[in-house]
Enzyme design. Structure first.
Site, mmCIF file in Angstrom:
data_model
loop_
_atom_site.group_PDB
_atom_site.id
_atom_site.type_symbol
_atom_site.label_atom_id
_atom_site.label_comp_id
_atom_site.label_asym_id
_atom_site.label_seq_id
_atom_site.Cartn_x
_atom_site.Cartn_y
_atom_site.Cartn_z
ATOM 1 N N ARG A 219 0.851 -1.189 0.000
ATOM 2 C CA ARG A 219 0.000 0.000 0.000
ATOM 3 C C ARG A 219 0.893 1.249 0.000
ATOM 4 O O ARG A 219 1.650 1.470 0.950
ATOM 5 C CB ARG A 219 -0.920 0.018 1.227
ATOM 6 C CG ARG A 219 -1.814 -1.221 1.361
ATOM 7 C CD ARG A 219 -2.878 -1.285 0.284
ATOM 8 N NE ARG A 219 -3.643 -2.515 0.344
ATOM 9 C CZ ARG A 219 -4.842 -2.626 0.914
ATOM 10 N NH1 ARG A 219 -5.381 -1.581 1.506
ATOM 11 N NH2 ARG A 219 -5.481 -3.775 0.905
ATOM 12 N N GLU A 221 0.722 4.236 0.863
ATOM 13 C CA GLU A 221 0.075 5.257 1.686
ATOM 14 C C GLU A 221 1.152 6.035 2.427
ATOM 15 O O GLU A 221 2.045 5.452 3.034
ATOM 16 C CB GLU A 221 -0.904 4.591 2.670
ATOM 17 C CG GLU A 221 -2.029 3.852 1.944
ATOM 18 C CD GLU A 221 -2.800 2.912 2.867
ATOM 19 O OE1 GLU A 221 -2.185 2.423 3.839
ATOM 20 O OE2 GLU A 221 -3.978 2.672 2.614
ATOM 21 N N ARG A 227 -0.324 2.137 13.238
ATOM 22 C CA ARG A 227 -1.158 1.005 12.810
ATOM 23 C C ARG A 227 -1.020 0.653 11.340
ATOM 24 O O ARG A 227 -1.705 -0.236 10.857
ATOM 25 C CB ARG A 227 -2.631 1.297 13.133
ATOM 26 C CG ARG A 227 -3.142 2.589 12.551
ATOM 27 C CD ARG A 227 -4.466 2.987 13.154
ATOM 28 N NE ARG A 227 -5.605 2.301 12.576
ATOM 29 C CZ ARG A 227 -6.828 2.287 13.111
ATOM 30 N NH1 ARG A 227 -7.035 2.894 14.271
ATOM 31 N NH2 ARG A 227 -7.828 1.674 12.530
ATOM 32 N N HIS A 228 -0.129 1.336 10.609
ATOM 33 C CA HIS A 228 -0.006 1.105 9.172
ATOM 34 C C HIS A 228 1.405 0.684 8.776
ATOM 35 O O HIS A 228 2.388 1.165 9.335
ATOM 36 C CB HIS A 228 -0.383 2.366 8.385
ATOM 37 C CG HIS A 228 -1.836 2.687 8.422
ATOM 38 N ND1 HIS A 228 -2.376 3.570 9.324
ATOM 39 C CD2 HIS A 228 -2.872 2.237 7.668
ATOM 40 C CE1 HIS A 228 -3.683 3.663 9.126
ATOM 41 N NE2 HIS A 228 -4.003 2.864 8.135
ATOM 42 N N GLU A 371 -9.391 -2.080 13.808
ATOM 43 C CA GLU A 371 -9.843 -2.962 12.729
ATOM 44 C C GLU A 371 -8.729 -3.923 12.361
ATOM 45 O O GLU A 371 -7.600 -3.507 12.087
ATOM 46 C CB GLU A 371 -10.220 -2.130 11.501
ATOM 47 C CG GLU A 371 -10.543 -2.971 10.274
ATOM 48 C CD GLU A 371 -10.177 -2.263 8.970
ATOM 49 O OE1 GLU A 371 -9.733 -2.963 8.037
ATOM 50 O OE2 GLU A 371 -10.307 -1.026 8.906
ATOM 51 N N SER A 374 -11.210 -6.690 7.026
ATOM 52 C CA SER A 374 -12.256 -6.154 6.166
ATOM 53 C C SER A 374 -12.766 -7.307 5.320
ATOM 54 O O SER A 374 -11.972 -8.086 4.785
ATOM 55 C CB SER A 374 -11.696 -5.038 5.275
ATOM 56 O OG SER A 374 -12.705 -4.478 4.480
ATOM 57 N N ARG A 422 -1.108 -6.543 12.436
ATOM 58 C CA ARG A 422 -2.063 -5.868 13.329
ATOM 59 C C ARG A 422 -2.610 -6.820 14.381
ATOM 60 O O ARG A 422 -2.732 -6.478 15.562
ATOM 61 C CB ARG A 422 -3.221 -5.275 12.523
ATOM 62 C CG ARG A 422 -2.951 -3.907 11.977
ATOM 63 C CD ARG A 422 -4.254 -3.236 11.597
ATOM 64 N NE ARG A 422 -4.023 -2.026 10.827
ATOM 65 C CZ ARG A 422 -4.982 -1.243 10.377
ATOM 66 N NH1 ARG A 422 -6.247 -1.558 10.618
ATOM 67 N NH2 ARG A 422 -4.698 -0.163 9.684
#
Length: 448
Positions: A219, A221, A227-228, A371, A374, A422
């Protein structure tokens, strides 16, 4: 009181014929002669008596001798000696050294003191020297737990009739669209690193009906949060011939139960070392629609949620509510709006079977305030899929490698993905997800 041992010698031929004993097995050899192989975790010299803390794959133990020429920390060594109960030694036993050999001497001191990392080393420094810091007891405990999570993931799904697949990590388009794609030059053509195996695992439902994959995803991002990660291990599941997303959640409920049982059986020492507790997985994890969840955290906690999803604080508060009211560390948040879900999410249906334009059969799973999953039901009808692709303003021609299979009898299907790091971090109380991966890749880190 420790008795003074004999001066050690290089291990004799007879000593080398001894089978290797692990440090965790010393309680089975009280009074017996054993042979240990491991690393110099720590060392000290007290008045001519040397203390060596030896670390192997199973833990640490204290070895004591005299006349030892101890090498630098992290050197690999061999110790032959006699096991003796000692209440102050790690694990309650120490080894009186009789014979000693340096297998591979460190040529310089490590860049940080591994036994003292947790309280006197900057966290960023621990990542800078990850090739050494990952040897620490707490660091490897987290990775051991993650390995057992993956083992349980494989085992449970195979027992449920799933087939493992392997999908491309160099792709021509993103599975979820958006700008969070790493671009690369593929022999003069534009290509990307896969942000998810989603489209491929859906295609493979038409082959095996039930499939899973354990592989990294990427990703692009730019945020740098606790958390990423930009590369993480994704545990992906997809299953066919479902009725709706409830079948998917039921499967995940059983999977989580199996994972926690595996950790209970194999990682009690790691949880104790890290001061963590295993959660109980309810027989039926509670569910709450997203709109009701937003209303609940506003009315009960006074936290107003903006946007189209739950923000991190809302996730924390919602988890707190279910922990307090139902004793569950887990909660499914269901019925996500289409604006918060990718194009392949199956819409909720009206009573007459027509698709709703506002809600989907997508869900998230929250665990202890964050989370970790998903998932949901996917679109399987070709006409509905093409309508959705156009509604999301995507180019239908660019999606033909994926969409064509839906002309050929795809069954109702759904699935989910768990971020391994996570889940590991939340289970063990690790504040930053980077420390739940051996060699993390984040916004600023490409090495080691």
């Amino acid at each position: 009181m420790t008795t003074e041992p004999q001066s050690p010698q290089v291990p004799s031929v007879s000593a080398l014929t001894l089978p290797r004993t692990l440090t965790r097995q010393l309680n089975q050899h009280d009074g017996q002669r054993v042979r240990l192989l491991g690393f110099v975790h720590a060392r000290r010299d007290l008045g001519g008596v040397q203390f060596l803390v030896l670390r192997d794959v199973s833990g640490i133990t204290q070895c004591v001798g005299s006349g030892l020429h101890l090498p630098l920390p992290e050197s690999s060594v061999e110790v032959v000696g006699r096991v003796k109960a000692h209440p102050k030694a790690p694990g309650g036993y120490e080894v009186q050294v009789e014979e000693f050999r340096v297998i591979s001497a460190a040529v310089e001191a490590p860049p940080l003191e591994i036994p003292k990392m947790e309280w006197n080393v900057n966290p960023e420094t621990m990542l800078d020297y990850r090739y050494v810091s990952v040897r620490g007891l707490r660091e490897r405990a987290a990775l051991k737990v993650q390995g057992e999570i993956v083992y349980a993931f494989h085992t449970y799904l195979r027992e449920q009739g799933f087939t493992e697949i392997s999908t491309p990590k160099i792709v021509s388009a993103g599975a979820e669209g958006g700008a969070n794609l790493f671009k690369l030059d593929y022999f003069g053509e534009q290509a990307y690193l896969a942000q998810s195996p989603q489209l491929y695992k859906q295609i493979m439902v038409g082959v095996f009906e039930r499939v899973y994959e354990v592989a990294p995803v990427y990703r692009a991002e730019e945020h740098a949060t606790s958390r990423h990660l930009n590369e993480y291990l994704s545990l992906d599941v997809e299953m066919g011939f479902i009725h709706d997303e409830e079948d998917v959640m039921t499967l995940q409920n059983g999977l989580l139960t199996a994972i926690m049982q595996r950790l209970k059986d194999t990682c009690a020492a790691e949880f104790e070392l890290l001061g963590a507790t295993l959660p109980d997985v309810p027989a039926h994890i509670p569910r709450i629609p997203l709109l009701e969840a937003r209303q609940l955290v506003t009315e009960k906690f006074g936290h107003v949620v903006g946007g189209k999803d739950l923000d991190p604080e809302a996730e924390r508060l919602l988890s707190q509510h279910f922990a307090e009211t139902q004793g569950s560390d887990f909660v499914f948040v269901t019925k996500y709006p289409r604006a918060a879900r990718p194009f392949y999410a199956h819409p909720e249906l009206e009573t007459d079977g027509t698709p709703r334009t506002d809600l989907t059969r997508g869900y998230d799973l929250l665990f202890r305030g964050i989370e970790i999953t998903s998932g949901g039901q996917r679109i399987h009808d070709y006409a509905m899929l093409m309508d959705s692709i156009r509604a999301y303003k995507m180019n239908p021609e660019a999606m033909t490698g994926y969409s064509e299979v839906f002309k050929h009898g795809m069954p109702p299907h759904g699935g989910f993905a768990i971020g391994a790091e996570r889940l590991t971090a939340k289970l063990l109380g690790i504040a930053n997800v980077r420390y739940a991966r051996a060699f993390p890749r984040d916004r600023h880190r490409l090495t080691p």
